[in-house]
Design an enzyme around this catalytic site. Structure first.
Site, PDB file in Angstrom:
ATOM      1  CG  ASP A  62      -0.244  -0.004   2.542  1.00 56.74           C
ATOM      2  OD1 ASP A  62       0.971   0.306   2.598  1.00 56.74           O
ATOM      3  OD2 ASP A  62      -0.907  -0.291   3.551  1.00 56.74           O
ATOM      4  CB  ALA A  63       0.041   4.841   0.281  1.00 57.82           C
TER       5      ALA A  63
END
Length: 150
Positions: free
Chosen positions: A28-29
């Site tokens: 994810d980020a």
């Protein structure tokens, strides 16, 4: 074993294990594995567990007219996995019913548990999606795995 309890060491001796590498697309980020991807890793391990026992899911559908579907899952995320980690995903049956099987799973990195889960699979008719008995050949293979743990 109740579905709500997750064994501390699902990957102990006797459990099937499948290697997984974390790709950039799995993160994810924040640079860690997105939580839903642990379920994908576990799905792959269950597929390979069945395959190693001689059961291809497409053949089970074509020849026996059955599918295994996830009925319920309890997931416990403990530590993050990151890009390029090499993981090991274990799969161990813990209970067997007429139409269902409970599977304990763990995702490990260097013997450290990152995530654990209990998954209940239901055997369903491939056309009607109603519960049906697990085919005898599959049942026998699962019982052998259960016997390894006793």
């Amino acid at each position: 074993m109740p579905m709500g309890s997750v064994p501390a060491a699902a990957a102990r001796c006797g459990a099937f294990s499948w290697p997984v590498r974390v790709y950039f697309e799995d993160t994810d980020a924040g640079g860690v594995v997105y939580y839903a991807n642990y379920l994908k890793f576990m799905e792959r391990a269950r597929t390979e567990w069945l395959r190693q026992r001689g059961f291809e899911q497409d053949r089970l559908r074509a020849e026996a007219g059955v599918l295994f579907v996830v009925r319920s899952v309890s997931l416990d995320l403990r530590r993050p996995a990151r890009f390029n980690d090499t993981l090991s995903v274990s799969c161990r049956p813990t209970a067997l019913g007429r139409v269902s099987v409970d599977i304990a799973q763990a995702v490990l990195r260097d013997a450290v548990e990152l995530a654990t889960a209990n998954v209940r699979l239901a055997c369903v008719d491939a056309e009607r999606f109603v519960p049906v008995a697990i085919p005898v050949s599959v049942r026998v293979a699962i019982e052998l795995d259960l016997g390894d743990e006793q």
